[in-house]
Design an enzyme around this catalytic site. Structure first.
Site, PDB file in Angstrom:
ATOM      1  N   SER A 162      -1.187   1.504   2.090  1.00 26.36           N
ATOM      2  CA  SER A 162      -2.609   1.803   1.952  1.00 26.36           C
ATOM      3  C   SER A 162      -3.229   0.722   1.070  1.00 26.36           C
ATOM      4  CB  SER A 162      -2.767   3.202   1.343  1.00 26.36           C
ATOM      5  OG  SER A 162      -4.111   3.503   1.114  1.00 26.36           O
ATOM      6  N   TYR A 199     -12.921  -0.544   5.919  1.00 32.39           N
ATOM      7  CA  TYR A 199     -11.488  -0.761   5.665  1.00 32.39           C
ATOM      8  C   TYR A 199     -10.973   0.339   4.729  1.00 32.39           C
ATOM      9  CZ  TYR A 199      -7.451  -3.072   3.385  1.00 32.39           C
ATOM     10  OH  TYR A 199      -6.216  -3.360   2.853  1.00 32.39           O
ATOM     11  N   LYS A 203      -7.888   3.211   4.904  1.00 32.69           N
ATOM     12  CA  LYS A 203      -6.837   3.284   3.886  1.00 32.69           C
ATOM     13  C   LYS A 203      -6.804   4.670   3.228  1.00 32.69           C
ATOM     14  CE  LYS A 203      -5.089  -0.351   4.971  1.00 32.69           C
ATOM     15  NZ  LYS A 203      -3.683  -0.559   5.287  1.00 32.69           N
TER      16      LYS A 203
HETATM   17  N1  LIG Z   1      -3.234  -8.594   0.547  1.00 39.08           N
HETATM   18  C1  LIG Z   1      -3.720  -7.687  -0.283  1.00 39.08           C
HETATM   19  O1  LIG Z   1      -4.234  -8.007  -1.373  1.00 39.08           O
HETATM   20  C2  LIG Z   1      -3.639  -6.222   0.062  1.00 39.08           C
HETATM   21  C3  LIG Z   1      -4.145  -5.291  -0.864  1.00 39.08           C
HETATM   22  C4  LIG Z   1      -4.077  -3.931  -0.557  1.00 39.08           C
HETATM   23  C5  LIG Z   1      -3.488  -3.528   0.637  1.00 39.08           C
HETATM   24  N2  LIG Z   1      -3.013  -4.453   1.523  1.00 39.08           N
HETATM   25  C6  LIG Z   1      -2.400  -3.964   2.776  1.00 39.08           C
HETATM   26  O2  LIG Z   1      -1.139  -4.570   2.934  1.00 39.08           O
HETATM   27  C7  LIG Z   1      -0.841  -4.718   4.310  1.00 39.08           C
HETATM   28  C8  LIG Z   1      -0.436  -6.154   4.595  1.00 39.08           C
HETATM   29  O3  LIG Z   1      -1.472  -6.998   4.152  1.00 39.08           O
HETATM   30  P1  LIG Z   1      -1.327  -8.594   4.155  1.00 39.08           P
HETATM   31  O4  LIG Z   1      -2.287  -9.105   3.143  1.00 39.08           O
HETATM   32  O5  LIG Z   1       0.116  -8.985   4.095  1.00 39.08           O
HETATM   33  O6  LIG Z   1      -1.933  -8.909   5.579  1.00 39.08           O
HETATM   34  P2  LIG Z   1      -1.717 -10.153   6.585  1.00 39.08           P
HETATM   35  O7  LIG Z   1      -1.073 -11.308   5.895  1.00 39.08           O
HETATM   36  O8  LIG Z   1      -3.044 -10.338   7.236  1.00 39.08           O
HETATM   37  O9  LIG Z   1      -0.702  -9.553   7.634  1.00 39.08           O
HETATM   38  C9  LIG Z   1      -1.122  -8.524   8.455  1.00 39.08           C
HETATM   39  C10 LIG Z   1      -0.094  -8.305   9.529  1.00 39.08           C
HETATM   40  O10 LIG Z   1      -0.600  -7.269  10.389  1.00 39.08           O
HETATM   41  C11 LIG Z   1      -0.537  -7.744  11.720  1.00 39.08           C
HETATM   42  N3  LIG Z   1      -1.556  -7.161  12.564  1.00 39.08           N
HETATM   43  C12 LIG Z   1      -2.900  -7.187  12.377  1.00 39.08           C
HETATM   44  N4  LIG Z   1      -3.517  -6.595  13.412  1.00 39.08           N
HETATM   45  C13 LIG Z   1      -2.544  -6.180  14.263  1.00 39.08           C
HETATM   46  C14 LIG Z   1      -2.541  -5.523  15.529  1.00 39.08           C
HETATM   47  N5  LIG Z   1      -3.685  -5.181  16.137  1.00 39.08           N
HETATM   48  N6  LIG Z   1      -1.359  -5.239  16.111  1.00 39.08           N
HETATM   49  C15 LIG Z   1      -0.200  -5.596  15.515  1.00 39.08           C
HETATM   50  N7  LIG Z   1      -0.126  -6.237  14.338  1.00 39.08           N
HETATM   51  C16 LIG Z   1      -1.293  -6.531  13.723  1.00 39.08           C
HETATM   52  C17 LIG Z   1      -0.738  -9.253  11.607  1.00 39.08           C
HETATM   53  O11 LIG Z   1      -0.293  -9.878  12.792  1.00 39.08           O
HETATM   54  P3  LIG Z   1      -0.858 -11.343  13.240  1.00 39.08           P
HETATM   55  O12 LIG Z   1      -0.225 -12.335  12.328  1.00 39.08           O
HETATM   56  O13 LIG Z   1      -0.417 -11.433  14.658  1.00 39.08           O
HETATM   57  O14 LIG Z   1      -2.353 -11.282  13.060  1.00 39.08           O
HETATM   58  C18 LIG Z   1       0.134  -9.546  10.395  1.00 39.08           C
HETATM   59  O15 LIG Z   1       1.482  -9.604  10.768  1.00 39.08           O
HETATM   60  C19 LIG Z   1      -2.090  -4.286   5.080  1.00 39.08           C
HETATM   61  O16 LIG Z   1      -1.914  -2.961   5.538  1.00 39.08           O
HETATM   62  C20 LIG Z   1      -3.177  -4.338   4.028  1.00 39.08           C
HETATM   63  O17 LIG Z   1      -4.201  -3.403   4.298  1.00 39.08           O
HETATM   64  C21 LIG Z   1      -3.072  -5.795   1.270  1.00 39.08           C
END
Ligand SMILES: NC(=O)c1ccc[n+]([C@@H]2O[C@H](COP(=O)([O-])OP(=O)(O)OC[C@H]3O[C@@H](n4cnc5c(N)ncnc54)[C@H](OP(=O)(O)O)[C@@H]3O)[C@@H](O)[C@H]2O)c1
Length: 329
Positions: A162, A199, A203
């Site tokens: 989340s 978003y 979450k």
């Molecule tokens: N980064 C932060 O600061 C942060 C903070 C709070 C929560 N989060 C949560 O942590 C999780 C990971 O975040 P992240 O920053 O590592 O994100 P990220 O680098 O953008 O990675 C997201 C992943 O999800 C995949 N994805 C997106 N849309 C998709 C779809 N329609 N079908 C299948 N796969 C899909 C992407 O695939 P592609 O590469 O093919 O696009 C990628 O592998 C998310 O749930 C995010 O909400 C992140």
């Protein structure tokens, strides 16, 4: 490492995972990539459930170069698109046809704050990718999760990634009681802007659904641990891209570099939830809990603990899935 300690040491604090099978969605990049890397380092056979084969196999090659040990668990690409719950169901069915156990599911893949767009089925894209499809994927995998949980010494965990942004949704801003509430636009919202608010809605749904899922397993006496969590602010490539498009990008990137985690450390809370020894010692303490870095139990927002809202979300989710997608959960 305890539930209140500050940093995780994956090599010491995670269970030996040899013989275990894990799925990490969205494992080709960011937090999911490092989650898959460390689970395999601990010996798990890890499926990278991703929508793009070349990005997934590229990630596998990179993890294999990072850890060349023979002790590492295998890394396998499994196709999963979350753009449509029907595709998520198909992906889970294909998984059931090829595996005999499943110990860990990490629903990590997610669509970050995005422009308002509805899919061809009339549901807003973030709600489909972040809530409906992961829910269908997990429910379809459930027979295998339950079978694994019935085995002696099992420790089956479902982790829903989340975000602190769930708290962007305030009292009175959602009831989750209709398709319209799924498609809320939050037009005109400034702090946070409407795309972040939408978003945040997804979450919030992640936490409420995690708690419902835990109740459903508890009612059946199925010993599966369901946990939701916030990974912290993590400077993944996609987070960086978004900062570049923001107002005063240079300043925002500089500030983020001071406070945000690099992607590897950004995976530590997910890893704690998915495989820590600490949780194995006291699963009851962690069921339906919400974790913050790096494994600390914290209270989510008031709405995230609202049982009426959780029930509404479940009821509307069932209705939407049945009426629009022909899927029963
Ligand atoms: N980064 C932060 O600061 C942060 C903070 C709070 C929560 N989060 C949560 O942590 C999780 C990971 O975040 P992240 O920053 O590592 O994100 P990220 O680098 O953008 O990675 C997201 C992943 O999800 C995949 N994805 C997106 N849309 C998709 C779809 N329609 N079908 C299948 N796969 C899909 C992407 O695939 P592609 O590469 O093919 O696009 C990628 O592998 C998310 O749930 C995010 O909400 C992140």
């Amino acid at each position: 490492m305890g539930s209140s300690a500050s940093v995780l040491n994956p090599d010491n604090d995670l269970l030996d995972l040899h013989g275990k099978v894990a799925i990490v969605t969205g494992a080709n990049a960011g937090i999911g990539y490092w989650t898959a890397a460390h689970l395999s380092k601990r010996g798990a056979k890890v499926y990278l459930a991703c929508r793009n084969e070349s990005r997934a196999t590229g990630a596998i090659t990179s993890i294999e170069a990072w850890n060349t040990s023979k002790d590492r668990g295998s890394l396998i690409y499994h196709h999963l698109s979350l753009d449509d719950p029907r595709e998520a169901k198909k992906s889970a069915e294909e998984f059931l046809a090829k595996e005999t156990r499943l110990d860990i599911v990490v629903n990590n893949a997610g669509l970050l704050a995005s422009p308002y767009e509805k899919t061809k089925d009339g549901i807003v894209n973030t709600m489909v990718v972040n809530h409906l499809s992961p829910l269908v994927f997990t429910h379809t995998l459930s027979p295998l999760l339950e079978k694994t949980a019935s085995e002696p010494e099992s420790d089956v965990r479902i982790i829903n990634v989340s975000s602190l942004m769930h708290s962007a949704i305030r009292a009175g801003q959602t009831k989750f009681d209709s398709i319209d509430s799924f498609n809320a636009r939050y037009e005109g919202s400034w702090v946070p802007p409407e795309n972040l608010k939408r978003y945040g809605l997804t979450k919030l749904a992640n936490i409420l659904w995690t708690n419902t899922l835990q109740k459903q397993y508890d009612a059946k006496n199925v010993p599966i641990t369901c946990i939701s969590m916030h990974p912290g602010g993590v400077l993944t490539d996609s987070a960086l891209e978004r900062l570049k498009q923001s107002a005063i990008p240079r300043l925002r990137i500089a500030i983020s570099r001071l406070f945000a985690d690099e992607p590897e450390q950004g995976s530590f809370t997910t890893l704690f939830a998915a495989a820590s020894k600490e949780i194995a010692k006291d699963k009851g303490k962690y069921r339906a809990k919400y974790l913050a870095p790096y494994g600390k139990i914290v209270e989510p927002s008031k709405l995230a603990k609202d049982e009426t809202l959780a029930n509404n979300l479940w009821g509307t989710t069932q209705k939407v899935l049945k009426e629009i997608y022909g899927i029963e959960v």
